[in-house]
Design a protein around this motif. Structure first.
Motif, short mmCIF file in Angstrom:
data_model
loop_
_atom_site.label_atom_id
_atom_site.label_comp_id
_atom_site.label_asym_id
_atom_site.label_seq_id
_atom_site.Cartn_x
_atom_site.Cartn_y
_atom_site.Cartn_z
N GLY A 119 11.14 -4.28 3.59
CA GLY A 119 9.69 -4.26 3.40
C GLY A 119 9.01 -3.85 4.69
O GLY A 119 9.62 -3.78 5.74
N SER A 120 7.73 -3.56 4.61
CA SER A 120 7.02 -3.20 5.82
C SER A 120 6.74 -4.45 6.64
O SER A 120 6.56 -5.55 6.11
N VAL A 121 6.73 -4.28 7.93
CA VAL A 121 6.47 -5.38 8.85
C VAL A 121 4.97 -5.41 9.13
O VAL A 121 4.34 -4.37 9.27
N GLU A 122 4.43 -6.61 9.18
CA GLU A 122 3.01 -6.76 9.49
C GLU A 122 2.82 -6.49 10.99
O GLU A 122 3.28 -7.26 11.83
N PHE A 123 2.19 -5.39 11.33
CA PHE A 123 1.99 -4.91 12.69
C PHE A 123 0.50 -4.59 12.81
O PHE A 123 0.01 -3.65 12.22
N ARG A 124 -0.23 -5.45 13.56
CA ARG A 124 -1.68 -5.30 13.63
C ARG A 124 -2.14 -5.30 15.09
O ARG A 124 -1.49 -5.89 15.95
N SER A 125 -3.26 -4.64 15.33
CA SER A 125 -3.78 -4.54 16.68
C SER A 125 -5.23 -5.03 16.73
O SER A 125 -6.00 -4.82 15.78
N TYR A 126 -5.56 -5.63 17.87
CA TYR A 126 -6.89 -6.22 18.06
C TYR A 126 -7.41 -5.91 19.46
O TYR A 126 -6.63 -5.75 20.40
N ARG A 127 -8.70 -5.91 19.57
CA ARG A 127 -9.36 -5.97 20.88
C ARG A 127 -9.88 -7.40 20.98
O ARG A 127 -10.47 -7.92 20.01
N ILE A 128 -9.66 -8.02 22.11
CA ILE A 128 -10.15 -9.39 22.33
C ILE A 128 -10.95 -9.38 23.63
O ILE A 128 -10.39 -9.21 24.71
N VAL A 129 -12.26 -9.54 23.49
CA VAL A 129 -13.16 -9.50 24.64
C VAL A 129 -14.08 -10.71 24.56
O VAL A 129 -14.77 -10.91 23.56
N ASP A 130 -14.06 -11.51 25.62
CA ASP A 130 -14.92 -12.70 25.70
C ASP A 130 -14.78 -13.59 24.47
O ASP A 130 -15.76 -14.09 23.93
N GLY A 131 -13.54 -13.76 24.01
CA GLY A 131 -13.28 -14.64 22.88
C GLY A 131 -13.56 -14.04 21.52
O GLY A 131 -13.34 -14.67 20.49
N GLU A 132 -14.05 -12.82 21.48
CA GLU A 132 -14.36 -12.14 20.22
C GLU A 132 -13.21 -11.23 19.82
O GLU A 132 -12.76 -10.39 20.60
N VAL A 133 -12.73 -11.39 18.59
CA VAL A 133 -11.59 -10.64 18.08
C VAL A 133 -12.07 -9.55 17.13
O VAL A 133 -12.81 -9.82 16.19
N THR A 134 -11.64 -8.32 17.39
CA THR A 134 -11.98 -7.19 16.52
C THR A 134 -10.68 -6.47 16.16
O THR A 134 -9.99 -5.98 17.05
N GLU A 135 -10.37 -6.45 14.87
CA GLU A 135 -9.17 -5.72 14.45
C GLU A 135 -9.45 -4.24 14.50
O GLU A 135 -10.57 -3.80 14.26
N GLU A 136 -8.42 -3.47 14.84
CA GLU A 136 -8.56 -2.02 14.90
C GLU A 136 -7.44 -1.35 14.11
O GLU A 136 -6.38 -1.94 13.90
N GLU A 137 -7.68 -0.14 13.71
CA GLU A 137 -6.68 0.64 12.99
C GLU A 137 -5.52 0.97 13.92
O GLU A 137 -5.71 1.17 15.12
N VAL A 138 -4.31 1.03 13.34
CA VAL A 138 -3.12 1.45 14.08
C VAL A 138 -2.65 2.76 13.48
O VAL A 138 -2.44 2.87 12.27
N ARG A 139 -2.50 3.76 14.33
CA ARG A 139 -2.00 5.06 13.89
C ARG A 139 -0.69 5.32 14.62
O ARG A 139 -0.66 5.41 15.85
N VAL A 140 0.42 5.44 13.87
CA VAL A 140 1.73 5.69 14.44
C VAL A 140 1.99 7.19 14.37
O VAL A 140 1.88 7.80 13.30
N VAL A 141 2.33 7.78 15.53
CA VAL A 141 2.57 9.22 15.62
C VAL A 141 3.97 9.47 16.16
O VAL A 141 4.55 8.61 16.83
N GLY A 142 4.50 10.64 15.89
CA GLY A 142 5.82 11.01 16.42
C GLY A 142 5.79 11.10 17.94
O GLY A 142 6.69 10.63 18.62
N SER A 143 4.72 11.71 18.46
CA SER A 143 4.54 11.79 19.92
C SER A 143 3.05 11.99 20.20
O SER A 143 2.29 12.43 19.33
N TYR A 144 2.65 11.69 21.43
CA TYR A 144 1.25 11.88 21.80
C TYR A 144 0.87 13.35 21.80
O TYR A 144 -0.28 13.69 21.57
N GLU A 145 1.83 14.23 22.03
CA GLU A 145 1.54 15.66 22.00
C GLU A 145 1.02 16.08 20.64
O GLU A 145 0.15 16.94 20.54
#
Length: 152
Positions: A119-145
């Motif tokens: 199954g897919s693994v739950e992999f999530r990303s957040y910004r945490i600034v001054d105690g405030e949590v904001t979830e952000e989209e995750v985009r997986v790419v083959g390479s940065y190029e």
């Protein structure tokens, strides 16, 4: 949005699975100001706990010294949750000290720790600034190029 290479994504998930039932933790460094997570640095969970992670203070000191010498910064700070969803706990939020970092959580609950788990693994990303949590989209790419070529 966190843009991350597939090889780094796979390395984070593999580390989370390997350290289960304890929480795994680490950093993915990148050139200062680039927001590109390029150097995978798995760390030891000094707490060796299934419910808490802690970087060893000596390891953390050496890490920041090395990052400074290489003009790098922690682009991703990651850890796993072994029995709960991939969402920052109150402790995670209180410990978040890098406002520019992406805080990645991987959940290895419900059998996701097994390499045989299909199954897919739950992999999530957040910004945490001054105690405030904001979830952000995750985009997986083959390479940065690939991403820079597509953005011209």
């Amino acid at each position: 949005m966190l843009v991350i290479e597939k090889s780094t994504y796979d390395a984070i998930v593999a580390h989370a699975r390997k350290d289960h039932p304890d929480e795994a933790c680490g950093v993915v460094a990148g050139a200062e100001g680039s927001d590109r997570a390029t150097r995978f640095l798995p760390m030891l969970n000094a707490a060796m706990s299934p419910t808490f992670y802690e970087f060893d203070s000596g390891d953390l000191f050496r890490l920041y010294k090395e990052l400074d010498e290489r003009d790098e910064e922690p682009v991703v700070i990651y850890h796993s949750h072994t029995a709960t969803e991939a969402y920052p706990s109150r402790t995670d939020i209180n410990l978040a000290q890098e406002p520019g970092a992406h805080y990645v959580l991987v959940s290895t609950r419900d059998g996701a720790d097994s390499p045989a788990y299909d199954g897919s693994v739950e992999f999530r990303s957040y910004r945490i600034v001054d105690g405030e949590v904001t979830e952000e989209e995750v985009r997986v790419v083959g390479s940065y190029e690939e991403t820079s070529e597509g953005e011209h």
